[in-house]
Design a protein around this motif. Sequence first.
Motif, short mmCIF file in Angstrom:
data_model
loop_
_atom_site.label_atom_id
_atom_site.label_comp_id
_atom_site.label_asym_id
_atom_site.label_seq_id
_atom_site.Cartn_x
_atom_site.Cartn_y
_atom_site.Cartn_z
N VAL A 23 30.67 61.77 54.75
CA VAL A 23 32.07 61.38 54.88
C VAL A 23 32.77 61.74 53.58
N ALA A 24 33.86 62.42 53.68
CA ALA A 24 34.60 62.72 52.45
C ALA A 24 35.31 61.46 51.99
N GLU A 25 35.05 61.07 50.79
CA GLU A 25 35.75 59.92 50.22
C GLU A 25 37.19 60.36 50.00
N THR B 9 23.52 27.44 61.74
CA THR B 9 23.34 28.76 61.11
C THR B 9 24.11 29.84 61.85
N GLU B 10 23.95 29.84 63.19
CA GLU B 10 24.59 30.86 64.03
C GLU B 10 26.10 30.88 63.80
N ASP B 11 26.67 29.68 63.72
CA ASP B 11 28.14 29.62 63.58
C ASP B 11 28.58 30.08 62.19
N LEU B 12 27.76 29.81 61.18
CA LEU B 12 28.09 30.30 59.84
C LEU B 12 28.07 31.83 59.82
N LEU B 13 27.07 32.40 60.49
CA LEU B 13 26.96 33.87 60.54
C LEU B 13 28.17 34.48 61.24
N VAL B 14 28.56 33.87 62.36
CA VAL B 14 29.71 34.39 63.10
C VAL B 14 30.95 34.36 62.21
N ALA B 15 31.10 33.29 61.42
CA ALA B 15 32.27 33.19 60.54
C ALA B 15 32.29 34.37 59.55
N VAL B 16 31.12 34.70 58.99
CA VAL B 16 31.07 35.81 58.03
C VAL B 16 31.35 37.13 58.74
N ARG B 17 30.75 37.30 59.93
CA ARG B 17 30.97 38.56 60.65
C ARG B 17 32.45 38.74 61.00
N GLU B 18 33.08 37.64 61.46
CA GLU B 18 34.50 37.73 61.82
C GLU B 18 35.36 38.06 60.61
N TYR B 19 34.98 37.50 59.46
CA TYR B 19 35.71 37.82 58.23
C TYR B 19 35.60 39.31 57.92
N LEU B 20 34.39 39.84 58.04
CA LEU B 20 34.19 41.28 57.78
C LEU B 20 35.01 42.12 58.75
N GLN B 21 34.98 41.72 60.03
CA GLN B 21 35.65 42.50 61.07
C GLN B 21 37.17 42.42 60.96
N GLU B 22 37.68 41.22 60.67
CA GLU B 22 39.12 41.03 60.77
C GLU B 22 39.84 41.19 59.44
N GLU B 23 39.16 40.87 58.34
CA GLU B 23 39.84 40.93 57.03
C GLU B 23 39.45 42.17 56.23
N ILE B 24 38.15 42.44 56.18
CA ILE B 24 37.68 43.52 55.31
C ILE B 24 37.89 44.89 55.95
N LEU B 25 37.44 45.03 57.20
CA LEU B 25 37.44 46.34 57.86
C LEU B 25 38.82 46.99 57.93
N PRO B 26 39.86 46.25 58.38
CA PRO B 26 41.16 46.92 58.52
C PRO B 26 41.75 47.39 57.19
N ALA B 28 39.87 48.39 54.47
CA ALA B 28 38.91 49.11 53.63
C ALA B 28 39.24 50.60 53.58
N ASP B 29 38.99 51.23 52.43
CA ASP B 29 39.09 52.69 52.39
C ASP B 29 37.85 53.25 53.09
N GLN B 30 37.81 54.58 53.22
CA GLN B 30 36.78 55.17 54.08
C GLN B 30 35.36 54.83 53.64
N ALA B 31 35.14 54.88 52.33
CA ALA B 31 33.79 54.62 51.83
C ALA B 31 33.38 53.18 52.10
N LYS B 32 34.29 52.26 51.81
CA LYS B 32 34.02 50.83 52.02
C LYS B 32 33.88 50.51 53.50
N LEU B 37 31.11 48.34 58.16
CA LEU B 37 30.53 48.49 59.50
C LEU B 37 29.03 48.21 59.49
N MET B 38 28.38 48.69 58.44
CA MET B 38 26.94 48.49 58.30
C MET B 38 26.66 46.99 58.15
#
Lengths: 355, 135
Positions: A23-25, B9-26, B28-32, B37-38
């Motif tokens: 992926v190009a950064e 535990t399950e609910d704590l995990l879901v909270a972290v995943r939702e944070y990644l999906q809803e706050e971080i992902l939108p 993030a620059d391409q590298a992040k 996603l990983m």
Amino acid sequence: MTVASEDLKDDDGGLNADGVEQVAESVVPNFELSEALQRVLSWQRQDPGLRISEMQRLLGGSSRITWICLATGGDGVGTRLVLRMDPPGVSRPGSLVQEGQLMTLATNSGAPVPNIIMSSDDPGLLGAPFLLMEFVDGYSHPRAILREKALEKLRPQLAGMCGQALAKIHSIPVEEVPWLATVDVLSQVRTQLDQLGEPHPVFELAVRQLEATKPQSLGTTVVHGDFRNGNLIVGAEGIRGVIDWELSHIGDPMEDLGWLCVRSWRFGGPGPVGGFGTYNQLIFSYEHASGRVLDRQLLRWWELLCSVRWGVMTMMQAQAFRQGTHRSLDTALIGRLVCEVEWDVLALLSTGRKG
Amino acid sequence: MALQDPPATEDLLVAVREYLQEEILPNADQAKRVHALMAIKIMGVIERELSIGLRLEGEHEEALRSLGVSNEAELAAAIRSGSLDSRRDELLKVLRHTTASKLMVASPAFLDRAQKEAAAIAARQAKRADAAANG
């Protein structure tokens, strides 16, 4: 479009989705490297007006660091270049220079390979050993190769072109590359599996079957070692560049054909060869171009061996995470994805026995 | 009852995943983005392991027992010694089940697609056999 957003929509497993694609950064300026390369290249070309700009890093699962930049000569003519470097601290003396020499030999044998501009083992020049080559324009993203409209007419011919390119690579005189190690993949896989010390009954069964059915060797040639969808740069007229030569070695030429058929390199495409072609297209074109005779059963044996090899390679990456030598999210996840390769190996074990 | 107070535990995990999906992902620059996603994938693996892991372990132990071994290392050794050579079909069945169990946790999308592909191939073969029998 980004690889990431596409993978989110089209998740067909991790091993062939995120980890191995480049992926190009967006833009990562590296003025220090730009300036150093400018000094080295303007000296090499005797062009004091040469300027390097637009230095961008490519991300990927590769063990090398890859940069793309623009070199503009004093005459105003611009050329895109690709710079490959060893990561800091991981010095493999000579290997990048030798990689460049092998690529030049491959060009001489008629294979499509990027032109090498210069290379050096001297870490004093750019901070690490490097290999500099011309950028080859075209499609290299595996999914683009499988889906791009501009390649529609090419796709049915692409497996045949792979066979021709491989025949040329395998015609490089072995005596001209004395630095390349000779690898017997089956015994290497057996040794690595034992060293990893992690029980994988599926791979154990595959190795047992491979040992019991070992075919005669087709000879001893240069082997690219990672010839697959993902390491090909393709244009509408055919393959423009075979890249990523760092795994090359001396061995049985069938290894490259088997590796090209491993399912992880199909990226969801229907064709067993790289997602785009049929076994027979590959076999016929390779036979015609190389003069060697092979059959479907031989290719099946090698596809199974190469699939196990890929499984062992993923286990080794997973081990690098556990031992702390390479800690990242993708090496964390990859151990859990070895079972994708196990599934593919099982499919081959279940259907391929009678031939 | 559990010692720890809720959330589970399950609910704590879901909270972290939702944070990644809803706050971080939108944002993030391409590298992040690739790494986000990983990370989301890894959270998914943990969630699935927590929910079905125990059941899969039980099934796996039973499958191993049917071949006369008690763990993966013993199975690998038995295959290597050749003592299961005469029970190849049975062995393949156990290996397929084991691998599918790992995929259910690690990569359910891969399993789903692979099973659909296998079913399509089987259907084609059946159709061909049928045509051969009738023709």
